[in-house]
Design a protein around this motif. Structure first.
Motif, PDB file in Angstrom:
ATOM      1  N   GLU A   1       0.637  -1.238  -0.088  1.00 51.17           N
ATOM      2  CA  GLU A   1       0.258   0.127   0.004  1.00 51.17           C
ATOM      3  C   GLU A   1       1.025   1.277  -0.015  1.00 51.17           C
ATOM      4  O   GLU A   1       0.448   2.285  -0.265  1.00 51.17           O
ATOM      5  N   GLU A   2       1.886   1.198   0.340  1.00 53.71           N
ATOM      6  CA  GLU A   2       2.962   2.224   0.398  1.00 53.71           C
ATOM      7  C   GLU A   2       4.266   2.071  -0.568  1.00 53.71           C
ATOM      8  O   GLU A   2       5.165   2.877  -0.445  1.00 53.71           O
ATOM      9  N   SER A   3       3.947   1.527  -1.693  1.00 50.09           N
ATOM     10  CA  SER A   3       5.035   1.177  -2.442  1.00 50.09           C
ATOM     11  C   SER A   3       4.544   1.617  -3.975  1.00 50.09           C
ATOM     12  O   SER A   3       3.247   1.424  -4.403  1.00 50.09           O
ATOM     13  N   ARG A   4       5.175   2.107  -4.735  1.00 46.49           N
ATOM     14  CA  ARG A   4       4.970   2.269  -5.868  1.00 46.49           C
ATOM     15  C   ARG A   4       6.179   1.853  -7.188  1.00 46.49           C
ATOM     16  O   ARG A   4       7.382   2.083  -6.695  1.00 46.49           O
ATOM     17  N   LEU A   5       6.128   1.330  -8.073  1.00 44.14           N
ATOM     18  CA  LEU A   5       7.273   0.881  -8.865  1.00 44.14           C
ATOM     19  C   LEU A   5       7.338   2.133 -10.075  1.00 44.14           C
ATOM     20  O   LEU A   5       6.343   2.447 -10.575  1.00 44.14           O
ATOM     21  N   ARG A   6       8.536   2.276 -10.226  1.00 42.24           N
ATOM     22  CA  ARG A   6       8.942   3.408 -11.344  1.00 42.24           C
ATOM     23  C   ARG A   6       9.992   2.822 -12.071  1.00 42.24           C
ATOM     24  O   ARG A   6      10.844   1.967 -11.893  1.00 42.24           O
ATOM     25  N   MET A   7      10.181   3.479 -13.117  1.00 44.43           N
ATOM     26  CA  MET A   7      11.261   3.081 -14.111  1.00 44.43           C
ATOM     27  C   MET A   7      12.613   3.392 -13.688  1.00 44.43           C
ATOM     28  O   MET A   7      12.677   4.612 -13.083  1.00 44.43           O
TER      29      MET A   7
END
Length: 169
Positions: free
Chosen positions: A139-145
């Motif tokens: 819930e507190e994570s985002r994947l980025r390039m």
């Protein structure tokens, strides 16, 4: 039958799975962490076919996780020793084990415990942020390039959409 290779995919999960290939490879690594070094001992501990074990050990040596060292001459016999890269795989096995302990262990508890000898306690691995040392829940994570994402894929519509979904969470 030829299998698909994920070795050049822009995804560390895919690349790692390509290296592992099947369930035998992490089990061979598990035995190496238990201190198994010799072919016959790997074979006995795992009950794995000799040709399968030979292929897995060769792959782990080729990929730099194990080093093949002679321990006897005439005839020459070898042992397989963890390299720095192989020893770093410990954290991967701990994460797999921790997940299995939570979701697959029966009511009697985990089948194997990990003792942290520095503090003298049994422990479970936890993924924490390297900066704030807090857990990293989905819930507190985002994947980025990242910087290693191939330039020629960055503008592809499916790739743009994949990362846009992450930003909109």
């Amino acid at each position: 039958m030829r299998r698909t290779s994920f070795a050049r995919w822009p995804c560390s999960v895919a690349r790692t799975m390509d290296l592992l290939g099947d369930w035998w490879t992490p089990l061979v690594m598990r035995e190496a962490f238990y201190g198994v070094r010799r072919f016959e001992d790997f074979q006995q501990q795992l009950g794995i076919a000799r040709n399968t074990l030979s292929n897995r050990l060769r792959r782990l040596v080729d990929e730099g996780l194990l080093e093949k060292r002679p321990y006897q001459v005439e005839p020459t016999w070898y042992e397989y020793v963890l390299t720095e890269k192989g020893a770093d795989f410990w954290s991967v096995l701990l994460a797999i084990s921790s997940w299995g302990d939570r979701w697959l262990a029966d009511e009697s508890g985990p089948p194997v415990l990990v003792r942290h000898t520095a503090c003298g306690h049994d422990t479970q691995v936890k993924v924490v942020c390297e900066h704030c040392e807090q857990p990293v829940p989905i819930e507190e994570s985002r994947l980025r390039m990242g910087p290693g994402y191939p330039e020629h894929l960055r503008e592809r519509p499916d790739v743009v959409e994949r990362f846009a979904r992450q930003e909109s969470k």
